[in-house]
Design a protein around this motif. Sequence first.
Motif, PDB file in Angstrom:
ATOM      1  N   GLN A 264     -35.975  -8.317 -17.568  1.00  0.00           N
ATOM      2  CA  GLN A 264     -34.800  -9.095 -16.877  1.00  0.00           C
ATOM      3  C   GLN A 264     -35.053 -10.715 -16.870  1.00  0.00           C
ATOM      4  OE1 GLN A 264     -32.322  -7.416 -16.122  1.00  0.00           O
ATOM      5  NE2 GLN A 264     -31.211  -9.636 -15.445  1.00  0.00           N
ATOM      6  N   GLU A 265     -36.204 -10.978 -16.991  1.00  0.00           N
ATOM      7  CA  GLU A 265     -36.361 -12.361 -17.081  1.00  0.00           C
ATOM      8  C   GLU A 265     -36.099 -12.941 -18.245  1.00  0.00           C
ATOM      9  OE1 GLU A 265     -40.491 -13.586 -15.879  1.00  0.00           O
ATOM     10  OE2 GLU A 265     -40.125 -15.529 -16.275  1.00  0.00           O
ATOM     11  N   LEU A 266     -36.414 -12.038 -19.512  1.00  0.00           N
ATOM     12  CA  LEU A 266     -36.124 -12.480 -20.549  1.00  0.00           C
ATOM     13  C   LEU A 266     -34.705 -12.443 -21.023  1.00  0.00           C
ATOM     14  CD1 LEU A 266     -36.579 -12.649 -23.754  1.00  0.00           C
ATOM     15  CD2 LEU A 266     -36.556 -10.020 -23.954  1.00  0.00           C
ATOM     16  N   ARG A 267     -33.788 -11.559 -20.296  1.00  0.00           N
ATOM     17  CA  ARG A 267     -32.412 -11.696 -20.439  1.00  0.00           C
ATOM     18  C   ARG A 267     -31.891 -13.055 -19.998  1.00  0.00           C
ATOM     19  NH1 ARG A 267     -29.560  -7.214 -21.545  1.00  0.00           N
ATOM     20  NH2 ARG A 267     -31.059  -5.084 -21.845  1.00  0.00           N
ATOM     21  N   GLU A 268     -32.405 -13.365 -18.661  1.00  0.00           N
ATOM     22  CA  GLU A 268     -32.102 -14.700 -17.948  1.00  0.00           C
ATOM     23  C   GLU A 268     -32.424 -15.948 -18.789  1.00  0.00           C
ATOM     24  OE1 GLU A 268     -33.801 -13.989 -14.266  1.00  0.00           O
ATOM     25  OE2 GLU A 268     -32.515 -12.485 -13.834  1.00  0.00           O
ATOM     26  N   LYS A 269     -33.454 -15.789 -19.411  1.00  0.00           N
ATOM     27  CA  LYS A 269     -34.398 -17.092 -19.971  1.00  0.00           C
ATOM     28  C   LYS A 269     -33.972 -17.175 -21.315  1.00  0.00           C
ATOM     29  CE  LYS A 269     -37.809 -18.435 -16.651  1.00  0.00           C
ATOM     30  NZ  LYS A 269     -39.375 -18.382 -16.742  1.00  0.00           N
TER      31      LYS A 269
END
Lengths: 94, 572
Positions: free
Chosen positions: B153-158
């Motif tokens: 999820q963090e990858l998708r956001e960042k």
Amino acid sequence: MISLLEAKKNVPLRVKSVEISGTVITGMRGRGRRRGTGRKNWCRRLSNLGIREGVIIRKLSVHPFFGPVIVRVGNCEIAVGRGMASAILVEEGK
Amino acid sequence: MKRILLFGNPNVGKSAIFTRLTGVRVIASNYPGTTVEYLSGKTRIDNKDIAVIDVPGTYSLYPDSPAEEVAKKILDKSNPKETVIVNVVDSTNLERNLHLTLQLLSTKFPVVVLLNFWDETKHKGITIDSNNLSNLLKVPVIPTVAITGYGIQELREKIGEAKTSKFKIKEKDIWNFIGKIIREVQSIEHHHHTFPQILEEISTNPLLGIVFAGIVLVLSFMIIRLIGEGLIGLVFTPLFENLWTPVLLKFSSFLGDATILHKILIGELIEGKIDFYQSFGLLSTGLFIPIAAVLPYIISFYFVLSILEDTGYLPRLAVLVDRLMHQIGIHGMGIVPMFLSFGCNVPGVLATRIMETRRERFIAATVMSISIPCMAQTAMIFGLLGKYGVKGIAPVFLTLFLVWIIVGKLMARYVSGESPEIFTEIPPYRVPHFQVLFKKVWLRVGWFIKEALPFVLIGVLIVDLSYIFGFIDFMSRIFGGPLTKILGIPAEAIAALLIGFLRKDVAIGMLAPLGLSMGQLITASVVLTMYFPCVATFVVLFKELGFWDTLKSSAIMISSAFFVGWILNLIY
């Protein structure tokens, strides 16, 4: 300084230099040396997997009948052929 | 941003990250070379469709094998303005992995770095300061665990924050620089050997390793047999006999058993009954062979193979068999394509790309097409010769093994070119993730159903039509004589040899109604395995080796097949 092939098992070994010559290639026949089998290339491939001057490696086992040598580099094991192992010069101790 | 390229060393869990991002079913494996053709899928980020490409694993941007060449080509063809590189890094091997990272950072592409296997660093006593690493590299760094989905999820956001780092570093200074980074961000505590590590060292030990390999291979074989026979005996055969046979019999009396349509759809009735091995109609044998005789073994084989792949056992086997493989002019990693081709020769030939030189690929592809029967064939050989027990089956596989050695040795002697020594990473053992594993088995089984079922049906149809129009009689009158003389099998078996080009399982099935003796069945099974690859394999051979090498390869196959068949004929 001795080669990795002659070095003791299960002790820390510091890599001093890599002297690759024609020995890496077994079963060579005929013409047509393909790009990427020369000395420089093998040094690069060794260093890509972490075997290069200054690093500490550990020899785990040597397979009989001219089989490969297994070394531990950092957190992984690597299998190298005998020709390559005799081209990797090491020194015992940290 | 229009697309994401997943870059990383082999065995860093790229394919698992890919599956997490796209949800597309994908082969995710534990040894170099599975993702030889790159896979692409789609993901949605900020309500936009973005292509994701799973680039084959590579150690550097200077390619050393065809798989690495693919990686370089994909990068060269991409537009830096529309592409983001997601560099997947094995955080338990940070130092080595950073080499590729720095090379990627010096390109014009924006980069995000993922520290995968984050959970394993804890077991191994490794601490990494990811914020500090991010500061040093000047790009976002995200810890992830692909298997559980942690960090995705963090990858998708960042991913929008990915930027070009504009690192300029000379290749000769790169390792010093990496050393500096490592000293700043990583600390390692001493820890005792864990159980997997002890197992790792046992399985590459020269003596214990062979015992271990023996146990693994015998167990694998037993599990394949157990699941395969279990599915056949308990599920598929009862299904066909109790549910399908009554339907077919009704249909048969409706058609009338002398009509052409009956011959094509249902085939011959054997003593008034349908015999699924001998009737040879589209709806009887045509469905029975792929579904009830072959599919169960395909399922069980791929289940076991996927476990061996995902735990990381295959590279260890490669080390143990390195000497044996050098006898046939290739190094130990050649065992990987060989193993794959027991399932189907097509992925086997494709996997020869993990070998470095053309000579090795030519030898590996030819030897496997000659002497390794695919699972479909093996299942049919067991079906036909199984009633004679070991006495019937052992000669077939023993002969094929001898052929493997002899043809390999001859090729090692006479094929020009070079074969380098083995040089491979042996990844640590990892517990396979069962969801990923089952997805993978499902993907491979699905591939078999899609690719093989139509070919089997076409094969059966051609057989029926050839009989009806007298083509088989014609061929057996021309070629039957020499065939009987050399191989000692009846002229009618020529039909099986012809159909063997299309599907070998159907071809072996065609031997059933001929009433051959055990010796004849053994000869025919061996010749059918060796003489020519099926159409699908032939096409990939052609693509991989080119016209001349395929021609040479085919000449070797046909001549050795008839030579070995002749010798078997003399013995039996």
